[in-house]
Scaffold this motif. Structure first.
Motif, PDB file in Angstrom:
ATOM      1  N   MET A 282     131.751 -43.083  53.102  1.00 38.91           N
ATOM      2  CA  MET A 282     132.318 -41.686  51.857  1.00 38.91           C
ATOM      3  C   MET A 282     132.626 -40.394  52.703  1.00 38.91           C
ATOM      4  N   ASN A 283     134.462 -40.259  52.895  1.00 40.96           N
ATOM      5  CA  ASN A 283     134.345 -39.108  53.826  1.00 40.96           C
ATOM      6  C   ASN A 283     135.415 -38.110  52.500  1.00 40.96           C
ATOM      7  N   SER A 284     135.303 -37.089  52.774  1.00 39.40           N
ATOM      8  CA  SER A 284     136.438 -35.986  52.083  1.00 39.40           C
ATOM      9  C   SER A 284     135.146 -35.452  50.290  1.00 39.40           C
ATOM     10  N   LEU A 285     133.750 -35.826  50.931  1.00 37.03           N
ATOM     11  CA  LEU A 285     133.371 -36.195  49.293  1.00 37.03           C
ATOM     12  C   LEU A 285     133.989 -34.769  48.235  1.00 37.03           C
TER      13      LEU A 285
ATOM     14  N   GLY B 177     133.792 -31.960  51.082  1.00 35.47           N
ATOM     15  CA  GLY B 177     134.678 -32.208  52.051  1.00 35.47           C
ATOM     16  C   GLY B 177     133.496 -32.315  52.650  1.00 35.47           C
ATOM     17  N   GLY B 178     132.914 -32.968  52.750  1.00 41.42           N
ATOM     18  CA  GLY B 178     132.012 -33.644  53.609  1.00 41.42           C
ATOM     19  C   GLY B 178     131.088 -35.219  54.168  1.00 41.42           C
ATOM     20  N   SER B 179     130.855 -35.837  54.607  1.00 39.43           N
ATOM     21  CA  SER B 179     131.041 -37.193  54.587  1.00 39.43           C
ATOM     22  C   SER B 179     128.861 -37.441  55.031  1.00 39.43           C
ATOM     23  N   LEU B 180     129.277 -39.188  53.868  1.00 36.68           N
ATOM     24  CA  LEU B 180     128.132 -39.920  53.568  1.00 36.68           C
ATOM     25  C   LEU B 180     127.856 -41.445  53.874  1.00 36.68           C
ATOM     26  N   ARG B 181     126.834 -41.675  54.553  1.00 34.12           N
ATOM     27  CA  ARG B 181     126.787 -43.350  54.335  1.00 34.12           C
ATOM     28  C   ARG B 181     125.833 -43.979  53.736  1.00 34.12           C
TER      29      ARG B 181
ATOM     30  N   VAL C  86     123.068 -39.116  44.953  1.00 30.54           N
ATOM     31  CA  VAL C  86     124.447 -38.319  46.344  1.00 30.54           C
ATOM     32  C   VAL C  86     124.536 -37.057  44.974  1.00 30.54           C
ATOM     33  N   THR C  87     124.638 -36.197  45.893  1.00 24.54           N
ATOM     34  CA  THR C  87     124.982 -34.893  45.209  1.00 24.54           C
ATOM     35  C   THR C  87     126.045 -34.023  46.105  1.00 24.54           C
ATOM     36  N   VAL C  88     127.347 -33.846  45.400  1.00 25.16           N
ATOM     37  CA  VAL C  88     127.693 -32.599  46.643  1.00 25.16           C
ATOM     38  C   VAL C  88     128.251 -31.597  45.969  1.00 25.16           C
ATOM     39  N   SER C  89     127.737 -30.266  46.558  1.00 24.11           N
ATOM     40  CA  SER C  89     127.877 -28.925  45.752  1.00 24.11           C
ATOM     41  C   SER C  89     129.429 -28.636  47.158  1.00 24.11           C
ATOM     42  N   SER C  90     129.769 -27.808  45.503  1.00 23.56           N
ATOM     43  CA  SER C  90     130.417 -27.135  45.386  1.00 23.56           C
ATOM     44  C   SER C  90     130.762 -26.467  46.573  1.00 23.56           C
TER      45      SER C  90
END
Length: 119
Positions: A82-85, A15-19, A115-119
């Motif tokens: 990148m949003n709503s990751l 749900g986070g964002s990165l650029r 890029v790592t997106v944790s749940s």
């Protein structure tokens, strides 16, 4: 040769964002395509988004509506917001530059940023 330097990867919660940012230097051309690809473990590298020197963009279906690619042609930089990751966005993201001149088109890659997106 074109050198690409990437920045902006990291760890973020779902749900986070990165650029992500990428700067090109060296033998850049006025006609070019800049963009981002990604490769997850055990998977092939895939397109995320690209933007040409005339501003035309193309996005993977999986990121449409969540990601925005932009460029500053004067500075030879490209950004990917990148949003709503999602966890499935976890991958190494590679900056890509395709230079186009009268002789040929050449492709260059950055070193990649995780890029790592944790749940």
């Amino acid at each position: 040769q074109v050198q690409l330097v990437e920045s902006g990867g990291g760890l973020v919660q779902a749900g986070g964002s990165l650029r992500l940012s990428c700067a090109a230097s060296g033998s850049t051309t006025s006609i070019n395509i800049m963009g981002w690809y990604r490769q997850a473990p055990g998977k092939q590298r895939e397109l995320v988004a690209i933007i040409s020197s005339d501003g035309t963009t193309n996005y993977a279906e999986s990121v449409k509506g969540r990601c925005t690619i932009s460029r500053d042609s004067a500075k030879n930089t490209v950004r990917l917001q990148m949003n709503s990751l999602k966890p499935e966005d976890t991958a190494v993201y590679y900056c890509n530059y395709i230079s186009v001149d009268t002789a040929a088109a050449r492709t260059y890659w950055g070193q990649g940023t995780q890029v790592t997106v944790s749940s």
